[in-house]
Design a protein around this motif. Structure first.
Motif, mmCIF file in Angstrom:
data_model
loop_
_atom_site.group_PDB
_atom_site.id
_atom_site.type_symbol
_atom_site.label_atom_id
_atom_site.label_comp_id
_atom_site.label_asym_id
_atom_site.label_seq_id
_atom_site.Cartn_x
_atom_site.Cartn_y
_atom_site.Cartn_z
ATOM 1 N N PHE A 24 54.935 86.862 52.243
ATOM 2 C CA PHE A 24 55.585 87.126 53.176
ATOM 3 C C PHE A 24 56.700 86.576 53.414
ATOM 4 O O PHE A 24 57.854 86.197 53.839
ATOM 5 C CB PHE A 24 54.826 87.506 54.709
ATOM 6 N N TYR A 25 56.186 85.058 52.984
ATOM 7 C CA TYR A 25 56.946 83.716 54.004
ATOM 8 C C TYR A 25 58.295 83.607 52.017
ATOM 9 O O TYR A 25 59.355 83.129 52.951
ATOM 10 C CB TYR A 25 56.370 82.643 53.644
ATOM 11 N N ASP A 37 59.753 86.306 51.526
ATOM 12 C CA ASP A 37 60.522 86.447 51.051
ATOM 13 C C ASP A 37 61.254 87.128 53.338
ATOM 14 O O ASP A 37 62.343 86.668 53.388
ATOM 15 C CB ASP A 37 60.136 88.275 51.428
ATOM 16 N N LEU A 38 60.887 86.123 53.393
ATOM 17 C CA LEU A 38 61.018 85.578 55.112
ATOM 18 C C LEU A 38 61.785 85.150 54.932
ATOM 19 O O LEU A 38 63.161 85.178 55.324
ATOM 20 C CB LEU A 38 59.889 84.958 55.912
ATOM 21 N N CYS A 52 68.715 86.736 63.037
ATOM 22 C CA CYS A 52 67.616 86.474 62.408
ATOM 23 C C CYS A 52 66.299 86.895 63.236
ATOM 24 O O CYS A 52 65.881 88.099 62.833
ATOM 25 C CB CYS A 52 67.024 84.689 63.021
ATOM 26 N N TRP A 85 64.777 90.307 60.875
ATOM 27 C CA TRP A 85 62.518 90.139 60.444
ATOM 28 C C TRP A 85 61.960 90.688 61.334
ATOM 29 O O TRP A 85 61.481 91.625 60.773
ATOM 30 C CB TRP A 85 62.539 88.983 61.806
ATOM 31 N N LYS A 89 62.877 94.405 59.434
ATOM 32 C CA LYS A 89 62.150 93.967 58.330
ATOM 33 C C LYS A 89 60.321 94.251 58.667
ATOM 34 O O LYS A 89 59.070 93.933 57.733
ATOM 35 C CB LYS A 89 61.741 91.854 57.731
ATOM 36 N N VAL A 131 58.482 92.734 60.592
ATOM 37 C CA VAL A 131 58.587 91.354 60.829
ATOM 38 C C VAL A 131 57.033 91.609 62.741
ATOM 39 O O VAL A 131 57.662 91.879 63.412
ATOM 40 C CB VAL A 131 58.879 90.197 60.620
ATOM 41 N N ASP A 141 52.663 85.451 61.251
ATOM 42 C CA ASP A 141 52.505 85.964 59.869
ATOM 43 C C ASP A 141 51.325 86.783 59.901
ATOM 44 O O ASP A 141 50.535 87.128 61.785
ATOM 45 C CB ASP A 141 52.006 85.417 58.527
#
Length: 120
Positions: free
Chosen positions: A20-21, A23-24, A80, A84, A87, A89, A108
């Protein structure tokens, strides 16, 4: 003088959190061990994801935010947020203007907070 050089985020699944992180923030782990994965942030500073906190369930649990400061706000903060959101998020605080500028907060899968804000 000594200074903090690692920020640890407690997670339930370190490999999943690392994906996750990674990719982010478009980064690769600098160190990987079972239940502990760290990313180099530059200048000797690391962001670590640790799922070993459950080894001591009586230990203190704290709340903090990982913060990504962006130049060219407010447009970069809104961009951003759009990226996100696309994605998938989880956004827990929609973009808004705070005393320090445009900001929003994501989370997360463990509920750890990630704030996006302008450089001070």
């Amino acid at each position: 003088m000594t200074r903090p050089n690692m920020f640890i985020v407690h997670v339930s699944d370190a490999p999943a959190a690392a994906r996750f992180y990674g990719d982010l923030f478009a980064m690769e782990p600098a160190f990987e061990a079972p239940r502990f994965i760290a990313f180099g942030l530059g200048g000797g500073v690391q962001l670590a994801l640790w799922s070993g906190a459950t080894e001591n369930p009586a230990g203190p649990r704290t709340t903090a935010e990982v913060c990504l400061n962006l130049p060219d706000a407010p447009a970069s903060v809104d961009a951003c947020h759009a990226e996100w959101t696309a994605k998938g998020v989880t956004i827990v605080e929609e973009p808004h203007d705070a005393v320090f500028g445009r900001t929003f907060v994501a989370a997360d899968s463990d509920g750890n907070l990630i704030r996006v804000a302008p450089f001070d």
